[in-house]
Design a protein around this motif. Structure first.
Motif, PDB file in Angstrom:
ATOM      1  N   TYR A 134       4.916   1.316  -3.290  1.00 42.28           N
ATOM      2  CA  TYR A 134       6.195   2.041  -3.706  1.00 42.28           C
ATOM      3  C   TYR A 134       7.098   1.342  -4.836  1.00 42.28           C
ATOM      4  CZ  TYR A 134       5.786   6.001  -0.283  1.00 42.28           C
ATOM      5  OH  TYR A 134       5.288   7.038   0.440  1.00 42.28           O
ATOM      6  N   SER A 135       7.895   2.008  -5.517  1.00 50.06           N
ATOM      7  CA  SER A 135       8.781   1.428  -6.520  1.00 50.06           C
ATOM      8  C   SER A 135      10.010   0.732  -5.671  1.00 50.06           C
ATOM      9  CB  SER A 135       9.437   2.165  -7.416  1.00 50.06           C
ATOM     10  OG  SER A 135       8.415   2.965  -8.170  1.00 50.06           O
ATOM     11  N   GLU A 165      10.867   6.091   0.448  1.00 50.98           N
ATOM     12  CA  GLU A 165      10.762   5.908  -1.075  1.00 50.98           C
ATOM     13  C   GLU A 165      12.062   5.559  -1.883  1.00 50.98           C
ATOM     14  OE1 GLU A 165       8.264   9.124   0.817  1.00 50.98           O
ATOM     15  OE2 GLU A 165      10.430   8.416   0.929  1.00 50.98           O
ATOM     16  N   LYS A 166      13.107   5.203  -0.998  1.00 52.83           N
ATOM     17  CA  LYS A 166      14.488   4.819  -1.629  1.00 52.83           C
ATOM     18  C   LYS A 166      14.740   3.573  -1.017  1.00 52.83           C
ATOM     19  CE  LYS A 166      15.292   8.912  -3.323  1.00 52.83           C
ATOM     20  NZ  LYS A 166      15.530   9.100  -4.810  1.00 52.83           N
ATOM     21  N   ASP A 223      11.683   4.562 -10.612  1.00 51.28           N
ATOM     22  CA  ASP A 223      10.599   5.227  -9.941  1.00 51.28           C
ATOM     23  C   ASP A 223       9.985   6.469 -10.592  1.00 51.28           C
ATOM     24  OD1 ASP A 223      12.754   6.742  -9.742  1.00 51.28           O
ATOM     25  OD2 ASP A 223      13.153   6.982  -7.685  1.00 51.28           O
ATOM     26  N   GLN A 224       9.675   6.241 -11.881  1.00 52.49           N
ATOM     27  CA  GLN A 224       9.435   7.535 -12.552  1.00 52.49           C
ATOM     28  C   GLN A 224       7.863   7.819 -12.146  1.00 52.49           C
ATOM     29  OE1 GLN A 224      10.681   9.403 -14.624  1.00 52.49           O
ATOM     30  NE2 GLN A 224       8.892  10.668 -14.661  1.00 52.49           N
ATOM     31  N   ASP A 276       6.575   7.327  -9.353  1.00 54.00           N
ATOM     32  CA  ASP A 276       6.301   7.721  -8.010  1.00 54.00           C
ATOM     33  C   ASP A 276       6.988   9.214  -7.976  1.00 54.00           C
ATOM     34  OD1 ASP A 276       5.655   5.405  -7.140  1.00 54.00           O
ATOM     35  OD2 ASP A 276       7.591   4.943  -6.107  1.00 54.00           O
ATOM     36  N   LYS A 277       7.617   9.664  -8.939  1.00 50.80           N
ATOM     37  CA  LYS A 277       8.001  11.025  -9.353  1.00 50.80           C
ATOM     38  C   LYS A 277       7.082  11.879 -10.041  1.00 50.80           C
ATOM     39  CE  LYS A 277      12.923  10.253  -9.378  1.00 50.80           C
ATOM     40  NZ  LYS A 277      14.075  10.158 -10.183  1.00 50.80           N
ATOM     41  N   GLU A 278       6.129  11.265 -10.734  1.00 51.57           N
ATOM     42  CA  GLU A 278       5.207  11.817 -11.620  1.00 51.57           C
ATOM     43  C   GLU A 278       4.048  12.077 -10.843  1.00 51.57           C
ATOM     44  OE1 GLU A 278       2.842  11.422 -16.056  1.00 51.57           O
ATOM     45  OE2 GLU A 278       4.541  10.142 -15.446  1.00 51.57           O
ATOM     46  N   LYS A 302       1.944  11.210  -6.883  1.00 53.58           N
ATOM     47  CA  LYS A 302       2.324  10.791  -5.391  1.00 53.58           C
ATOM     48  C   LYS A 302       2.908   9.600  -5.117  1.00 53.58           C
ATOM     49  CE  LYS A 302       0.388  11.610  -0.707  1.00 53.58           C
ATOM     50  NZ  LYS A 302       1.342  12.496  -0.078  1.00 53.58           N
ATOM     51  N   PRO A 303       3.943   9.141  -4.547  1.00 57.08           N
ATOM     52  CA  PRO A 303       4.487   7.701  -4.620  1.00 57.08           C
ATOM     53  C   PRO A 303       3.402   6.738  -4.285  1.00 57.08           C
ATOM     54  CG  PRO A 303       5.995   9.305  -3.565  1.00 57.08           C
ATOM     55  CD  PRO A 303       4.796  10.348  -3.847  1.00 57.08           C
TER      56      PRO A 303
END
Length: 311
Positions: A125-126, A247-248, A266-267, A269-271, A273-274
């Motif tokens: 995860y970012s 995720e945060k 976190d681009q 993880d948005k584009e 699946k995280p």
């Protein structure tokens, strides 16, 4: 050539990532489910009829394989691939349905001189990568706590085989436990307590504490019969870091009660699946430092997971 075993939503996510990375791949499934979507995502071919039928046709052994089938099939598929001569395999977590299945896979992996890794994507995860930078700057983790409460009232309505429900801690909760100890170190001492049960899982309430091999103190709790959510809190000499939701990333400074959100890139993880993009990229490129090997997973079952379950 890379194979993806499975043609469900998770498999399709891997397909999109391999296409983005510029790798040729085929998807192998039991039916022609989602075939058009896989072709659109860049698959060279979508094979139906299942893995065993495909192997019977003696295809060229792939360089890498990603196994993204349902939990009940993970071990069967992994064994078939190892026996076919595949040397590098990424299997969806936890790598098995029932933990008693795992020793056979570990032994075979060693016999075949292969590498099998488990897709614990939260390690990538970012928010986790950003937390690690702060932890390093602060001189390391001094203590941490985590929660893996599951929403039993939601889970029990899902359409899964009985053995999946009975092993829900392994199938789902280890996502949190794995990440907590990945960040804080492996437990050197661990005391565990459990209580209560559900109609489909025992136990239902968990708590425990210990110390890791890095000297960090930790505690955990979960109550599947009460409200709650997954989360990890990490304490350093300078900050308290919150991964809740995971995720945060939120932060609290020493001397303050204010909690603020950390800006993260976190681009990916948005584009996608995280965690999936960097996880798949690491596996394909052979950067295995952040991946959980199947041998490590068996150690975790013995030294961590079975203790948490009070087995």
């Amino acid at each position: 050539m890379i194979w993806i075993i499975g043609t469900g939503t998770i498999a399709l996510e891997y397909a999109k990532i391999l296409n983005q990375l510029g790798h040729e791949f085929i998807a192998v499934g039991r039916s022609g489910k989602n075939a058009d979507e896989f072709i659109e995502a860049g698959a060279k071919e979508v094979v139906s009829g299942g893995l065993n039928n495909y192997l019977a046709a003696s295809p060229t052994t792939p360089q890498k394989v990603i196994v993204a089938t349902n939990v009940s099939q993970l071990v069967e598929i992994t064994i078939a691939l190892l026996n076919y001569g595949v040397k590098d395999i990424l299997v969806e977590k936890p790598g098995f349905c029932q933990p008693t299945e795992l020793p056979t896979v570990v032994i075979l992996t060693k016999e075949k001189g292969a590498n099998v890794f488990l897709a614990y994507n939260r390690r990538f995860y970012s928010s986790v990568l950003a937390a690690e930078k702060i932890i390093a700057e602060d001189g390391g983790i001094t203590s941490f706590n985590f929660e893996f409460t599951e929403w039993a009232h939601v889970i029990e309505k899902l359409d899964y085989p009985r053995e999946v429900f009975e092993n829900w801690f392994f199938v789902n909760s280890t996502h949190v436990v794995d990440l907590a100890f990945f960040l804080g170190g492996e437990p050197k001492e661990l005391s565990c307590f459990t209580f209560d049960k559900l109609a489909w899982h025992k136990p239902a309430v968990f708590t425990g504490a210990g110390i890791t091999n890095t000297g960090a103190l930790f505690s955990y709790q979960a109550n599947w019969n009460a409200p709650g959510r997954w989360g990890i809190e990490i304490l350093t000499s300078q900050h308290r870091l919150y991964l809740r939701p995971m995720e945060k990333l939120q932060i609290q400074n020493t001397g303050s009660v204010d909690i603020s959100e950390v800006e993260i890139d976190d681009q990916l993880d948005k584009e996608f699946k995280p965690g999936f993009y960097l996880e798949a990229k690491s596996f394909i490129e052979g950067n295995i430092e952040r991946l959980c090997s199947i041998e490590q997973q068996m150690i975790h079952i013995d030294k961590i997971y079975d203790k948490i379950l009070d087995k």
